[in-house]
Design a protein around this motif. Structure first.
Motif, PDB file in Angstrom:
ATOM      1  N   UNK A   1      14.391 -23.903  16.450  1.00  0.00           N
ATOM      2  CA  UNK A   1      15.657 -25.220  16.507  1.00  0.00           C
ATOM      3  C   UNK A   1      15.244 -26.178  14.831  1.00  0.00           C
ATOM      4  N   UNK A   2      14.375 -25.566  14.265  1.00  0.00           N
ATOM      5  CA  UNK A   2      14.323 -26.322  12.834  1.00  0.00           C
ATOM      6  C   UNK A   2      14.114 -26.404  11.171  1.00  0.00           C
ATOM      7  N   UNK A   3      15.171 -24.679  11.378  1.00  0.00           N
ATOM      8  CA  UNK A   3      15.009 -24.067  10.260  1.00  0.00           C
ATOM      9  C   UNK A   3      16.330 -23.804   9.360  1.00  0.00           C
ATOM     10  N   UNK A   4      17.518 -23.898  10.598  1.00  0.00           N
ATOM     11  CA  UNK A   4      19.055 -23.153  10.369  1.00  0.00           C
ATOM     12  C   UNK A   4      18.720 -21.854   9.553  1.00  0.00           C
ATOM     13  N   UNK A   5      17.833 -21.169  10.056  1.00  0.00           N
ATOM     14  CA  UNK A   5      18.155 -19.975   9.445  1.00  0.00           C
ATOM     15  C   UNK A   5      18.569 -18.764  10.567  1.00  0.00           C
ATOM     16  N   UNK A   6      18.999 -18.930  11.340  1.00  0.00           N
ATOM     17  CA  UNK A   6      19.304 -18.130  12.055  1.00  0.00           C
ATOM     18  C   UNK A   6      21.407 -18.150  12.179  1.00  0.00           C
ATOM     19  N   UNK A   7      21.684 -19.234  11.205  1.00  0.00           N
ATOM     20  CA  UNK A   7      22.786 -19.416  11.294  1.00  0.00           C
ATOM     21  C   UNK A   7      23.836 -18.457  11.566  1.00  0.00           C
ATOM     22  N   UNK A   8      24.502 -18.285  12.055  1.00  0.00           N
ATOM     23  CA  UNK A   8      26.066 -17.398  12.309  1.00  0.00           C
ATOM     24  C   UNK A   8      27.284 -18.169  12.289  1.00  0.00           C
ATOM     25  N   UNK A   9      28.070 -17.346  12.654  1.00  0.00           N
ATOM     26  CA  UNK A   9      29.468 -17.666  13.368  1.00  0.00           C
ATOM     27  C   UNK A   9      30.241 -17.159  14.432  1.00  0.00           C
ATOM     28  N   UNK A  10      30.636 -18.397  15.554  1.00  0.00           N
ATOM     29  CA  UNK A  10      30.937 -17.743  16.352  1.00  0.00           C
ATOM     30  C   UNK A  10      32.459 -17.193  16.346  1.00  0.00           C
ATOM     31  N   UNK A  11      32.862 -15.969  17.012  1.00  0.00           N
ATOM     32  CA  UNK A  11      33.705 -15.263  16.853  1.00  0.00           C
ATOM     33  C   UNK A  11      34.637 -16.652  18.174  1.00  0.00           C
ATOM     34  N   UNK A  12      35.863 -16.668  17.185  1.00  0.00           N
ATOM     35  CA  UNK A  12      36.718 -18.065  17.710  1.00  0.00           C
ATOM     36  C   UNK A  12      37.389 -17.275  19.168  1.00  0.00           C
ATOM     37  N   UNK A  13      37.553 -16.556  19.946  1.00  0.00           N
ATOM     38  CA  UNK A  13      37.543 -15.997  20.753  1.00  0.00           C
ATOM     39  C   UNK A  13      36.640 -16.369  22.103  1.00  0.00           C
ATOM     40  N   UNK A  14      35.498 -16.223  21.136  1.00  0.00           N
ATOM     41  CA  UNK A  14      33.607 -16.873  21.812  1.00  0.00           C
ATOM     42  C   UNK A  14      33.801 -18.542  22.271  1.00  0.00           C
ATOM     43  N   UNK A  15      34.021 -18.970  20.998  1.00  0.00           N
ATOM     44  CA  UNK A  15      33.236 -20.647  20.450  1.00  0.00           C
ATOM     45  C   UNK A  15      33.379 -21.558  22.424  1.00  0.00           C
ATOM     46  N   UNK A  16      34.671 -21.230  22.411  1.00  0.00           N
ATOM     47  CA  UNK A  16      34.961 -22.261  23.936  1.00  0.00           C
ATOM     48  C   UNK A  16      33.781 -21.666  24.809  1.00  0.00           C
ATOM     49  N   UNK A  17      33.542 -20.986  24.174  1.00  0.00           N
ATOM     50  CA  UNK A  17      32.507 -20.136  26.444  1.00  0.00           C
ATOM     51  C   UNK A  17      30.650 -20.703  25.697  1.00  0.00           C
ATOM     52  N   UNK A  18      30.803 -21.288  24.670  1.00  0.00           N
ATOM     53  CA  UNK A  18      29.428 -21.304  25.480  1.00  0.00           C
ATOM     54  C   UNK A  18      29.141 -22.184  24.985  1.00  0.00           C
ATOM     55  N   UNK A  19      28.069 -23.100  25.352  1.00  0.00           N
ATOM     56  CA  UNK A  19      27.416 -24.472  26.189  1.00  0.00           C
ATOM     57  C   UNK A  19      27.409 -24.793  24.433  1.00  0.00           C
ATOM     58  N   UNK A  20      27.609 -26.602  24.796  1.00  0.00           N
ATOM     59  CA  UNK A  20      27.644 -27.883  23.588  1.00  0.00           C
ATOM     60  C   UNK A  20      27.031 -27.501  22.922  1.00  0.00           C
ATOM     61  N   UNK A  21      27.051 -28.093  21.485  1.00  0.00           N
ATOM     62  CA  UNK A  21      25.728 -27.918  20.131  1.00  0.00           C
ATOM     63  C   UNK A  21      25.197 -29.621  21.110  1.00  0.00           C
ATOM     64  N   UNK A  22      24.100 -29.389  20.812  1.00  0.00           N
ATOM     65  CA  UNK A  22      22.696 -30.541  21.084  1.00  0.00           C
ATOM     66  C   UNK A  22      22.729 -30.972  19.396  1.00  0.00           C
ATOM     67  N   UNK A  23      22.708 -32.354  19.733  1.00  0.00           N
ATOM     68  CA  UNK A  23      22.376 -33.454  18.592  1.00  0.00           C
ATOM     69  C   UNK A  23      21.338 -32.574  17.754  1.00  0.00           C
ATOM     70  N   UNK A  24      20.064 -32.016  17.968  1.00  0.00           N
ATOM     71  CA  UNK A  24      19.560 -31.377  17.029  1.00  0.00           C
ATOM     72  C   UNK A  24      20.010 -29.741  16.450  1.00  0.00           C
ATOM     73  N   UNK A  25      20.385 -29.118  17.122  1.00  0.00           N
ATOM     74  CA  UNK A  25      21.814 -28.282  16.523  1.00  0.00           C
ATOM     75  C   UNK A  25      22.690 -28.800  15.498  1.00  0.00           C
ATOM     76  N   UNK A  26      22.786 -29.366  15.654  1.00  0.00           N
ATOM     77  CA  UNK A  26      24.096 -30.643  15.155  1.00  0.00           C
ATOM     78  C   UNK A  26      23.549 -30.922  14.205  1.00  0.00           C
ATOM     79  N   UNK A  27      22.882 -31.667  13.450  1.00  0.00           N
ATOM     80  CA  UNK A  27      22.041 -31.960  12.588  1.00  0.00           C
ATOM     81  C   UNK A  27      21.490 -31.120  12.149  1.00  0.00           C
TER      82      UNK A  27
END
Length: 106
Positions: free
Chosen positions: A44-70
């Motif tokens: 979680x230190x480079x952001x080179x694995x960025x993806x877009x989660x399909x809208x049908x799945x977004x609510x099923x994932x754990x919340x973003x951490x502060x590190x991920x958000x940053x």
């Protein structure tokens, strides 16, 4: 074994069987999915694995951490459904997850 569908920027779909507990990023790298660079190896230190989660799945994932958000503040073309694939751990409940890759990571 849960399946994850990766949609590459060119529209090609890849369905990958993912061992429970592995990250979406690890499964992509292990299966040579194009579009996920994963330079930091999942720290979680480079952001080179960025993806877009399909809208049908977004609510099923754990919340973003502060590190991920940053880290997401530095990605190309962020969207509300942007996530770092290294931070999404695959569980049986995520069987069928669909993620799309952006045109570029950096």
């Amino acid at each position: 074994m849960p399946k994850v569908t990766y949609i590459e920027f060119n529209g090609e779909h890849r369905v990958v069987d993912v061992t429970t507990g592995r990250s979406v990023m690890q499964a992509a790298v292990e299966n040579n999915v194009r579009g996920i660079i994963a330079e930091c190896g999942g720290a979680c230190s480079c952001a080179t694995c960025h993806v877009y989660v399909d809208d049908a799945w977004s609510a099923r994932l754990d919340a973003k951490s502060e590190d991920e958000t940053a880290m997401l503040e530095a990605v190309c073309e962020p969207r509300p459904n942007s996530r770092l694939s290294c931070q999404i751990k695959v569980t049986e409940a995520l069987d069928g997850l669909v993620v799309s890759m952006p045109e570029k990571q950096v």
